[in-house]
Design an enzyme around this catalytic site. Structure first.
Site, mmCIF file in Angstrom:
data_model
loop_
_atom_site.group_PDB
_atom_site.id
_atom_site.type_symbol
_atom_site.label_atom_id
_atom_site.label_comp_id
_atom_site.label_asym_id
_atom_site.label_seq_id
_atom_site.Cartn_x
_atom_site.Cartn_y
_atom_site.Cartn_z
ATOM 1 N N ASP A 56 0.885 -1.276 0.115
ATOM 2 C CA ASP A 56 -0.002 0.041 -0.112
ATOM 3 C C ASP A 56 0.856 1.215 0.041
ATOM 4 O OD1 ASP A 56 -3.165 0.462 1.231
ATOM 5 O OD2 ASP A 56 -1.646 2.194 1.088
ATOM 6 N N ASP A 82 -4.124 2.474 -5.073
ATOM 7 C CA ASP A 82 -2.698 2.381 -4.688
ATOM 8 C C ASP A 82 -2.111 0.965 -3.850
ATOM 9 O OD1 ASP A 82 -3.946 2.819 -2.117
ATOM 10 O OD2 ASP A 82 -2.294 4.090 -1.415
ATOM 11 N N GLU A 83 -2.985 -0.141 -3.992
ATOM 12 C CA GLU A 83 -2.832 -1.263 -3.233
ATOM 13 C C GLU A 83 -2.910 -2.401 -4.118
ATOM 14 O OE1 GLU A 83 -5.569 -2.217 0.023
ATOM 15 O OE2 GLU A 83 -6.778 -0.727 -0.757
HETATM 16 P P1 TTP Z 1 -5.326 5.012 1.209
HETATM 17 O O1 TTP Z 1 -4.304 4.109 0.980
HETATM 18 O O2 TTP Z 1 -6.443 4.719 2.172
HETATM 19 O O3 TTP Z 1 -4.545 6.321 2.127
HETATM 20 P P2 TTP Z 1 -3.139 7.053 1.655
HETATM 21 O O4 TTP Z 1 -2.343 6.379 0.487
HETATM 22 O O5 TTP Z 1 -3.484 8.510 1.480
HETATM 23 O O6 TTP Z 1 -2.407 7.014 2.920
HETATM 24 P P3 TTP Z 1 -1.831 5.729 3.678
HETATM 25 O O7 TTP Z 1 -0.244 6.090 4.001
HETATM 26 O O8 TTP Z 1 -2.590 5.489 5.091
HETATM 27 O O9 TTP Z 1 -1.954 4.800 2.763
HETATM 28 O O10 TTP Z 1 -5.719 5.692 -0.089
HETATM 29 C C1 TTP Z 1 -5.255 5.984 -1.265
HETATM 30 C C2 TTP Z 1 -5.624 7.216 -2.021
HETATM 31 O O11 TTP Z 1 -6.897 6.992 -2.427
HETATM 32 C C3 TTP Z 1 -5.383 8.475 -1.123
HETATM 33 O O12 TTP Z 1 -4.026 8.849 -1.368
HETATM 34 C C4 TTP Z 1 -6.272 9.396 -1.727
HETATM 35 C C5 TTP Z 1 -7.445 8.546 -2.152
HETATM 36 N N1 TTP Z 1 -8.415 8.277 -1.172
HETATM 37 C C6 TTP Z 1 -9.461 9.256 -1.299
HETATM 38 O O13 TTP Z 1 -9.632 10.217 -2.369
HETATM 39 N N2 TTP Z 1 -10.580 9.549 -0.404
HETATM 40 C C7 TTP Z 1 -10.517 8.633 0.735
HETATM 41 O O14 TTP Z 1 -11.627 8.688 1.662
HETATM 42 C C8 TTP Z 1 -9.578 7.847 0.973
HETATM 43 C C9 TTP Z 1 -9.362 6.739 2.169
HETATM 44 C C10 TTP Z 1 -8.435 7.815 -0.081
HETATM 45 MG MG MG Z 2 -2.158 4.250 0.711
#
Ligand code: TTP
Ligand code: MG
Length: 351
Positions: free
Chosen positions: A11, A113-114
């Site tokens: 992720d 992103d995962e």
């Molecule tokens: P995530 O992987 O949940 O969050 P992240 O990558 O920003 O942070 P982390 O380090 O905790 O993994 O989500 C991936 C992307 O999806 C995030 O960068 C932006 C988008 N996203 C939104 O637009 N709205 C949301 O509510 C969430 C959870 C994510």
């Molecule tokens: Mg992320």
């Protein structure tokens, strides 16, 4: 649980914000918030994500952007640049897919992103790197090529791998061996278990449950009586049990984008250009994700009073037919353009 499988969950860290940091080195070390325009604290819409410096101020995904501005008015506020993020995403996914292939493993992207990679123990021992070494290799390749960091979780199933990737974010590697699963889970807040949100957390309070260990003490029959079938999943998750198999190439369930208007509007002139740009962005992201065909198109609309409606149509669609899909989306949206609107969204699913 099968002992011969090792599952990796990868992720990316603060994904949208990391892409922005990479593009704008002058922002290094500063709090960055990606999302709606904060308009000096009066903006509407929400935070998409915030980098880790901004998270120190309590800013996180889905927070109203006005609140984020009040928490840290000096943060760098940037609009969502989907084209950039989908370009980085597809490059990262290619790296992950080729790493899976290198070890004869399976690969499944599950979000922008995962992704999961599944390696059979036998294939990994051919060249004999440890799980931690493979995790390191993955992170290094991603950083070298795309200059963003990832966190990697390794476990005997998808549940543990997912929880593990979150465990030492950002930029972490967490390997949980089968024998250590319970020790790893027990002290955690139940909110770390996927699927437990504020409502289930609240419902479990009456059983004095806060940690996974507390949850493990509740009999299966009690959980079933309280929650029905999902209660059985709670029982299993608390024990680190997860029977799902990684469904190669088919895990991404949907791709969507939404827009909150700066003021509620019923003006087609204002709504339609935004709506068509959402459709275009979603189709671009879908195509870049390697999904040429999909079965369902959905529009979403939220009125001023927050009443939210979705309308879907299923068929055999292709990203190539963008004109046809635009028309179809408009047909779905049209009947709802009779009142002031707060938000519109567009989604494709069924890949
Ligand atoms: P995530 O992987 O949940 O969050 P992240 O990558 O920003 O942070 P982390 O380090 O905790 O993994 O989500 C991936 C992307 O999806 C995030 O960068 C932006 C988008 N996203 C939104 O637009 N709205 C949301 O509510 C969430 C959870 C994510
Ligand atoms: Mg992320």
């Amino acid at each position: 649980m099968k002992e011969n499988r090792t599952i990796f969950h990868i992720d990316l860290d603060a994904f949208f914000a990391s892409c922005e940091e990479r593009e704008n080195p002058q922002f290094l070390g500063m709090p960055i918030v990606v999302g709606a325009d904060p308009k000096g604290g009066n903006g509407r819409g929400v935070v998409s994500t915030a980098n880790y410096s901004a998270r120190k101020f309590g800013i996180h995904s889905a927070l109203p952007i006005s609140r984020a501005w009040h928490l840290c008015p000096t943060a760098i506020f940037l609009p969502v640049n989907s084209t950039l993020y989908s370009r980085v995403s597809s490059s990262v996914m290619k790296i992950l897919k080729s790493t899976a292939q290198k070890y004869n493993g399976k690969f499944a992207q599950v979000g922008i992103d995962e992704a999961y990679i599944v390696l059979e123990a036998r294939s990994r021992t051919i060249s004999n790197p440890s799980a931690a070494a493979v995790a390191k290799e993955i992170k290094q390749k991603i950083f070298k090529q795309e200059k963003v960091t990832a966190s990697v979780g390794v476990g005997p199933n998808m549940l543990i791998a997912k929880i593990a990737s979150d465990f030492q974010k950002p930029n972490g590697i967490t390997v949980v061996n089968l024998k250590d699963v319970q020790k790893f889970l027990d002290p955690m807040s139940i909110r770390k278990l996927p699927g437990i949100g504020p409502k289930t957390e609240y419902d479990l309070k009456k059983f004095m449950v806060q940690t996974v260990e507390d949850l493990r003490k509740i009999p299966q029959s009690t959980l079933y009586d309280e929650f029905g079938q999902p209660g059985i999943s709670l029982y299993e998750s608390a024990r680190g049990i997860d029977h799902r198999v990684v469904d190669e190439e088919r895990e991404t369930k949907s791709i969507s984008e939404e827009h909150t208007f700066e003021h509620d509007t019923d003006s087609a002139q204002e709504i339609l250009p935004i709506f068509f740009s959402l459709v275009k962005n979603v189709l671009n992201t879908t195509e870049r994700g390697g999904y040429k065909n999909f079965k369902t198109v959905t529009i979403k609309i939220r009125y001023s009073n927050f009443k939210t409606h979705t309308k879907s149509k299923s068929g055999a669609y292709s990203t190539k037919d963008s004109d046809k899909i635009e028309k179809l989306a408009l047909q779905l949206l049209w009947p709802f353009l009779n009142k002031k609107i707060r938000l519109i969204g567009f989604r494709v699913s069924g890949f």
